[in-house]
Design a protein around this motif. Structure first.
Motif, PDB file in Angstrom:
ATOM      1  N   GLY A 119       0.848  -1.180   0.000  1.00 15.18           N
ATOM      2  CA  GLY A 119       0.000   0.000   0.000  1.00 15.18           C
ATOM      3  C   GLY A 119       0.886   1.232   0.000  1.00 15.18           C
ATOM      4  O   GLY A 119       1.905   1.291  -0.685  1.00 15.18           O
ATOM      5  N   SER A 120       0.517   2.191   0.804  1.00 18.00           N
ATOM      6  CA  SER A 120       1.326   3.413   0.902  1.00 18.00           C
ATOM      7  C   SER A 120       2.415   3.291   1.953  1.00 18.00           C
ATOM      8  O   SER A 120       3.084   4.257   2.279  1.00 18.00           O
ATOM      9  CB  SER A 120       0.424   4.613   1.231  1.00 18.00           C
ATOM     10  N   GLY A 121       2.588   2.093   2.496  1.00 20.65           N
ATOM     11  CA  GLY A 121       3.586   1.880   3.539  1.00 20.65           C
ATOM     12  C   GLY A 121       2.914   1.643   4.874  1.00 20.65           C
ATOM     13  O   GLY A 121       1.705   1.409   4.954  1.00 20.65           O
ATOM     14  N   ASP A 263       5.174  10.836  -6.484  1.00 19.74           N
ATOM     15  CA  ASP A 263       4.475  11.393  -5.323  1.00 19.74           C
ATOM     16  C   ASP A 263       3.685  10.336  -4.567  1.00 19.74           C
ATOM     17  O   ASP A 263       3.532  10.409  -3.358  1.00 19.74           O
ATOM     18  CB  ASP A 263       3.512  12.499  -5.773  1.00 19.74           C
ATOM     19  N   PHE A 264       3.174   9.327  -5.281  1.00 21.97           N
ATOM     20  CA  PHE A 264       2.267   8.385  -4.651  1.00 21.97           C
ATOM     21  C   PHE A 264       2.781   6.958  -4.655  1.00 21.97           C
ATOM     22  O   PHE A 264       2.008   6.016  -4.540  1.00 21.97           O
ATOM     23  CB  PHE A 264       0.900   8.447  -5.340  1.00 21.97           C
ATOM     24  N   GLY A 265       4.083   6.765  -4.780  1.00 23.01           N
ATOM     25  CA  GLY A 265       4.588   5.405  -4.689  1.00 23.01           C
ATOM     26  C   GLY A 265       5.784   5.137  -5.564  1.00 23.01           C
ATOM     27  O   GLY A 265       6.504   6.049  -5.985  1.00 23.01           O
ATOM     28  N   ILE A 266       5.975   3.860  -5.891  1.00 20.01           N
ATOM     29  CA  ILE A 266       7.126   3.391  -6.644  1.00 20.01           C
ATOM     30  C   ILE A 266       6.755   3.358  -8.122  1.00 20.01           C
ATOM     31  O   ILE A 266       5.750   2.754  -8.514  1.00 20.01           O
ATOM     32  CB  ILE A 266       7.524   1.981  -6.163  1.00 20.01           C
ATOM     33  N   ALA A 281       6.099  -4.092  -8.202  1.00 22.29           N
ATOM     34  CA  ALA A 281       5.210  -3.440  -7.234  1.00 22.29           C
ATOM     35  C   ALA A 281       3.793  -3.436  -7.784  1.00 22.29           C
ATOM     36  O   ALA A 281       3.576  -3.412  -9.009  1.00 22.29           O
ATOM     37  CB  ALA A 281       5.680  -2.022  -6.940  1.00 22.29           C
ATOM     38  N   CYS A 282       2.815  -3.448  -6.889  1.00 23.34           N
ATOM     39  CA  CYS A 282       1.411  -3.443  -7.294  1.00 23.34           C
ATOM     40  C   CYS A 282       0.562  -2.820  -6.193  1.00 23.34           C
ATOM     41  O   CYS A 282       1.034  -2.588  -5.081  1.00 23.34           O
ATOM     42  CB  CYS A 282       0.936  -4.856  -7.607  1.00 23.34           C
ATOM     43  N   GLY A 283      -0.705  -2.559  -6.522  1.00 23.43           N
ATOM     44  CA  GLY A 283      -1.585  -1.917  -5.553  1.00 23.43           C
ATOM     45  C   GLY A 283      -1.164  -0.479  -5.314  1.00 23.43           C
ATOM     46  O   GLY A 283      -0.539   0.159  -6.170  1.00 23.43           O
ATOM     47  N   ASP A 284      -1.479   0.043  -4.144  1.00 27.01           N
ATOM     48  CA  ASP A 284      -1.161   1.438  -3.856  1.00 27.01           C
ATOM     49  C   ASP A 284       0.334   1.700  -3.742  1.00 27.01           C
ATOM     50  O   ASP A 284       0.757   2.857  -3.690  1.00 27.01           O
ATOM     51  CB  ASP A 284      -1.861   1.882  -2.562  1.00 27.01           C
ATOM     52  N   SER A 285       1.148   0.645  -3.706  1.00 23.27           N
ATOM     53  CA  SER A 285       2.602   0.831  -3.714  1.00 23.27           C
ATOM     54  C   SER A 285       3.082   1.339  -5.057  1.00 23.27           C
ATOM     55  O   SER A 285       4.125   1.996  -5.145  1.00 23.27           O
ATOM     56  CB  SER A 285       3.317  -0.500  -3.424  1.00 23.27           C
ATOM     57  N   ALA A 286       2.354   1.000  -6.120  1.00 22.29           N
ATOM     58  CA  ALA A 286       2.801   1.269  -7.484  1.00 22.29           C
ATOM     59  C   ALA A 286       2.238   2.583  -8.006  1.00 22.29           C
ATOM     60  O   ALA A 286       1.103   2.956  -7.695  1.00 22.29           O
ATOM     61  CB  ALA A 286       2.390   0.124  -8.397  1.00 22.29           C
ATOM     62  N   SER A 287       3.034   3.245  -8.836  1.00 23.44           N
ATOM     63  CA  SER A 287       2.612   4.511  -9.416  1.00 23.44           C
ATOM     64  C   SER A 287       2.861   4.493 -10.919  1.00 23.44           C
ATOM     65  O   SER A 287       3.952   4.150 -11.372  1.00 23.44           O
ATOM     66  CB  SER A 287       3.382   5.673  -8.771  1.00 23.44           C
ATOM     67  N   TYR A 288       1.821   4.846 -11.663  1.00 20.70           N
ATOM     68  CA  TYR A 288       1.946   4.952 -13.121  1.00 20.70           C
ATOM     69  C   TYR A 288       0.828   5.851 -13.619  1.00 20.70           C
ATOM     70  O   TYR A 288      -0.098   6.205 -12.863  1.00 20.70           O
ATOM     71  CB  TYR A 288       1.892   3.571 -13.786  1.00 20.70           C
TER      72      TYR A 288
END
Length: 332
Positions: A119-121, A263-266, A281-288
């Motif tokens: 998630g976000s950590g 800003d919102f993840g990896i 990475a997936c879910g809220d951990s991932a940013s694209y």
């Protein structure tokens, strides 16, 4: 310390990590899940066990607790190793390409690939800042595990996001009164939820914030609200207060593992690959670009990350798993 080597280690045992573990089993990958919390389920388990979740296709409504229970049962289909109460603080890629993961308690884990689904950590709720709030710890709730405690009571909910609006509407049928207090004007929530809120009997106080709590013998009886527009105050009767002011999130040492961060993840590509080969990475951990931050989207991204991990280990492997109903484990 165990030298046992896994094909994939999933960091994070929330809904996305649990479903990724099930899909990993479909791909015949030896799987481990590590989570910093004492039990699986992530933020859903901690904050929303009784909240009704409606954004997963084919499931019109399900409580957070039941969703987590179902995902855990599903994840355990292929018997992954599940490790809780361990926060991974360091990852090193060894000379043979294996990853060594070190937990905060000193435990060492070894894996050929890693999928980050944290998630976000880790998280810590933002506490209410109001005069005398410390006097009423048993009346202030930052998560709700039992809705019945609000039956026939006057409940105030503070916040303007999806969680606050959902709780106000969920509690409204059983509470005597529900007040929603929001310092802004435009709610940061799904449009349909806002429409439903405005049609309900929830009393809405926009441009207001909680300035003081009052009561007797540690029993909350009233909440004083300050209007940012008129600079005036008003007091409402209150038996209980639910606070949804967001959480402080912490990627911890993951920010130092060599990823490109946004800003919102990896940052990941369309195969959920991070800028570190072998880590996904997936879910809220991932940013694209055009990321959708709902559980259903994460349940899609998890299998993509697992498929990418499989191809990383075995370039000649199929691009994706067979449909689960065709898998030998489910055929009588």
């Amino acid at each position: 310390m165990s030298n046992e080597l896994y094909d994939v280690t999933i960091i994070g045992a929330g809904p996305v990590g649990l479903f990724a573990a099930f899909y990993s089993g479909l791909r015949s990958m030896k799987t481990k899940i590590i989570d910093a919390e004492p039990a699986v389920g992530g933020k859903v388990r901690y904050f929303f066990p009784e909240k009704i979740i409606r954004d997963i296709g084919g499931i019109p409504a399900i409580s957070g607790a039941n969703l987590v229970a179902n995902l855990k049962e599903q994840a355990e289909t292929f018997h992954p190793e599940i490790v809780c109460n361990e926060r991974v603080v360091n990852v090193v890629k060894l000379t043979d390409g294996t990853f060594q993961l070190t937990s905060q308690n000193g435990s060492i884990h070894f894996s050929k690939t890693i999928v980050i689904a944290t998630g976000s950590g880790t998280f810590e709720v933002n506490r209410l800042e109001a005069l005398h709030a410390e006097n009423f710890p048993e009346a202030i709730y930052y998560d709700v595990k039992n809705m019945e405690q609000f039956r026939d009571k006057v409940v105030a909910v503070s916040g303007g996001g999806n969680s606050a609006i959902d709780w106000a509407q969920t509690i409204e049928p059983i509470a005597r009164e529900v007040h929603l207090i929001y310092r802004g004007e435009d709610f940061k929530a799904h449009e349909e939820s806002v429409k439903a809120l405005k049609k309900s009997r929830v009393q809405i106080h926009i441009h207001h914030e909680i300035s003081e709590l009052t009561g007797f013998n540690n029993q909350l009886s009233a909440t004083t609200l300050y209007c940012k527009q008129t600079k005036t105050t008003k007091t409402i009767s209150t038996d209980a207060l639910i606070v949804n002011h967001g959480v402080k999130v912490d990627l911890g040492t993951m920010a130092e593992w060599g990823f490109e961060l946004a800003d919102f993840g990896i940052v990941v590509d369309d195969e959920m690959k991070t800028t570190v080969p072998g880590i996904f990475a997936c879910g809220d951990s991932a940013s694209y670009s055009r990321k959708i931050r709902i559980i259903a989207a994460g349940l899609h991204e998890g299998p993509i990350a697992i498929n990418s991990a499989k191809k990383y280990l075995e370039p000649a492997a199929a691009d994706e798993a067979m449909i689960s109903t065709h898998h030998e484990s489910f055929i009588n």
